[in-house]
Scaffold this motif. Structure first.
Motif, PDB file in Angstrom:
ATOM      1  N   UNK A   1      43.518  41.773  40.761  1.00  0.00           N
ATOM      2  CA  UNK A   1      44.362  41.650  39.573  1.00  0.00           C
ATOM      3  C   UNK A   1      44.071  42.863  38.691  1.00  0.00           C
ATOM      4  N   UNK A   2      44.862  43.925  38.912  1.00  0.00           N
ATOM      5  CA  UNK A   2      44.591  45.181  38.222  1.00  0.00           C
ATOM      6  C   UNK A   2      43.278  45.782  38.706  1.00  0.00           C
ATOM      7  N   UNK A   3      42.406  46.145  37.762  1.00  0.00           N
ATOM      8  CA  UNK A   3      41.105  46.709  38.124  1.00  0.00           C
ATOM      9  C   UNK A   3      40.046  45.631  38.323  1.00  0.00           C
ATOM     10  N   UNK A   4      40.474  44.376  38.237  1.00  0.00           N
ATOM     11  CA  UNK A   4      39.564  43.251  38.426  1.00  0.00           C
ATOM     12  C   UNK A   4      39.898  42.546  39.738  1.00  0.00           C
ATOM     13  N   UNK A   5      38.910  41.900  40.292  1.00  0.00           N
ATOM     14  CA  UNK A   5      39.156  41.114  41.512  1.00  0.00           C
ATOM     15  C   UNK A   5      38.075  40.063  41.685  1.00  0.00           C
ATOM     16  N   UNK A   6      38.441  39.057  42.484  1.00  0.00           N
ATOM     17  CA  UNK A   6      37.497  38.004  42.863  1.00  0.00           C
ATOM     18  C   UNK A   6      37.381  38.024  44.373  1.00  0.00           C
ATOM     19  N   UNK A   7      36.153  37.913  44.872  1.00  0.00           N
ATOM     20  CA  UNK A   7      35.920  37.856  46.306  1.00  0.00           C
ATOM     21  C   UNK A   7      35.318  36.499  46.633  1.00  0.00           C
ATOM     22  N   UNK A   8      36.033  35.743  47.455  1.00  0.00           N
ATOM     23  CA  UNK A   8      35.558  34.439  47.909  1.00  0.00           C
ATOM     24  C   UNK A   8      35.143  34.575  49.367  1.00  0.00           C
ATOM     25  N   UNK A   9      34.016  33.992  49.706  1.00  0.00           N
ATOM     26  CA  UNK A   9      33.525  34.127  51.080  1.00  0.00           C
ATOM     27  C   UNK A   9      33.095  32.784  51.650  1.00  0.00           C
ATOM     28  N   UNK A  10      33.138  32.726  52.973  1.00  0.00           N
ATOM     29  CA  UNK A  10      32.688  31.547  53.704  1.00  0.00           C
ATOM     30  C   UNK A  10      31.978  32.025  54.961  1.00  0.00           C
TER      31      UNK A  10
ATOM     32  N   UNK B   1      41.423  30.207  41.743  1.00  0.00           N
ATOM     33  CA  UNK B   1      40.816  29.368  40.713  1.00  0.00           C
ATOM     34  C   UNK B   1      39.767  30.129  39.912  1.00  0.00           C
ATOM     35  N   UNK B   2      39.163  31.158  40.524  1.00  0.00           N
ATOM     36  CA  UNK B   2      38.095  31.905  39.845  1.00  0.00           C
ATOM     37  C   UNK B   2      38.593  33.148  39.125  1.00  0.00           C
ATOM     38  N   UNK B   3      39.819  33.581  39.388  1.00  0.00           N
ATOM     39  CA  UNK B   3      40.308  34.837  38.826  1.00  0.00           C
ATOM     40  C   UNK B   3      40.327  34.856  37.292  1.00  0.00           C
ATOM     41  N   UNK B   4      40.513  33.713  36.611  1.00  0.00           N
ATOM     42  CA  UNK B   4      40.459  33.761  35.141  1.00  0.00           C
ATOM     43  C   UNK B   4      39.115  34.231  34.590  1.00  0.00           C
ATOM     44  N   UNK B   5      38.050  34.126  35.389  1.00  0.00           N
ATOM     45  CA  UNK B   5      36.728  34.544  34.913  1.00  0.00           C
ATOM     46  C   UNK B   5      36.442  36.009  35.217  1.00  0.00           C
ATOM     47  N   UNK B   6      37.304  36.666  35.985  1.00  0.00           N
ATOM     48  CA  UNK B   6      37.105  38.083  36.275  1.00  0.00           C
ATOM     49  C   UNK B   6      37.199  38.884  34.981  1.00  0.00           C
ATOM     50  N   UNK B   7      36.242  39.736  34.745  1.00  0.00           N
ATOM     51  CA  UNK B   7      36.185  40.504  33.510  1.00  0.00           C
ATOM     52  C   UNK B   7      35.314  39.875  32.449  1.00  0.00           C
TER      53      UNK B   7
END
Length: 268
Positions: free
Chosen positions: A148-157, A68-74
């Motif tokens: 996603x390519x050179x971008x990424x999202x890290x979700x943590x709990x 859900x957060x990957x669209x905001x990467x970059x």
């Protein structure tokens, strides 16, 4: 018949009776031993598979949050952070979200990026445990990275989410989740000096989806204690069967002897 022969025959009858009585007891104990070991082995094997299933579901929730957060990467952090914070507020199990570009964490809801730029950058596997977070120094974080390519999202709990999954197993089995060189179990993690004992009926399962390993086993001495408890429940019944079996045998021998004595007297 001489007195010694009578005594010898009586002793022999007693020995045979005790031997016959012990057969159902010994057989029952062997069956109990086999059943207990089979039960523990099967429980460990099933627990490993069930742990993979439940932990995969827990990590999959992080995957969904990262998706859900990957669209905001970059996107600039000023633009993205408001959306990331709202997502954390809406999702109870989610502790933090971070955006990474070219291996650099540039937007993080957990700590300011300039204070901990390398906290997530070294993640190699999809899921890792993090112990050195400045924002949560005494807690364990479970971090999932979606690339996603050179971008990424890290979700943590929090690691407590995984511990709760492991504590759901109430069979005495010890489950340990291994993520690379780090691990976590219901009552501890890699920071502890000693790993938990899993020496009995040890088995492992590997998550093909997220790359971690579940190690399952019973602590040393568990099987012996389990057998002792089962023995206290089974032994009275086995002893009763042994007594009945011995009594039947002894009575049949006595009747057979008595019948032979009558026949000999009739023929005399």
């Amino acid at each position: 018949m001489s007195k010694f022969k009578v005594i010898g025959r009586g002793v022999m009858d007693l020995v045979l009776t005790l031997a016959i009585s012990s057969i159902p007891i010994a057989s029952g104990l062997m069956v109990m031993h086999y059943h207990q070991d089979s039960k523990l082995s099967e429980t460990a094997r099933v627990s490993a598979k069930e742990a993979i299933f439940s932990v995969d579901l827990a990590i999959n929730r992080l995957h969904e949050a990262a998706t859900a957060a990957i669209p905001y990467a970059g996107s600039p952090c000023e633009t993205a952070k408001e959306h990331l914070l709202k997502q954390i507020q809406d999702v109870q199990y989610l502790r933090a979200l971070a955006l990474v570009a070219d291996g650099r964490t540039y937007c993080d809801t957990l700590v300011p990026p300039h204070e901990n730029d390398l906290l997530y950058a070294a993640l190699e596997s999809p899921v890792q445990l993090i112990f050195d977070s400045p924002a949560t120094p005494n807690a364990v974080l479970v971090a999932y990275q979606l690339r996603q390519g050179n971008l990424s999202v890290i979700a943590s709990t929090y690691g407590m989410e995984l511990r709760n999954e492991l504590r759901a197993f109430q069979t005495g089995v010890v489950l340990l989740l291994e993520f690379g060189d780090t691990y976590i179990w219901a009552d501890g993690d890699s920071r502890d000096a000693v790993r938990p004992s899993q020496s009995e009926f040890f088995t492992t399962e590997h998550s093909t989806k997220f790359g971690y390993t579940v190690k399952v086993g019973y602590p040393e001495g568990f099987a012996a204690n389990d057998r002792r408890q089962a023995l206290t429940q089974v032994l009275p019944s086995l002893a009763l069967v042994g007594i009945i079996t011995g009594s039947i045998f002894y009575w049949s021998v006595f009747r057979q002897r008595r019948s032979r004595g009558r026949t000999a007297a009739d023929n005399a």
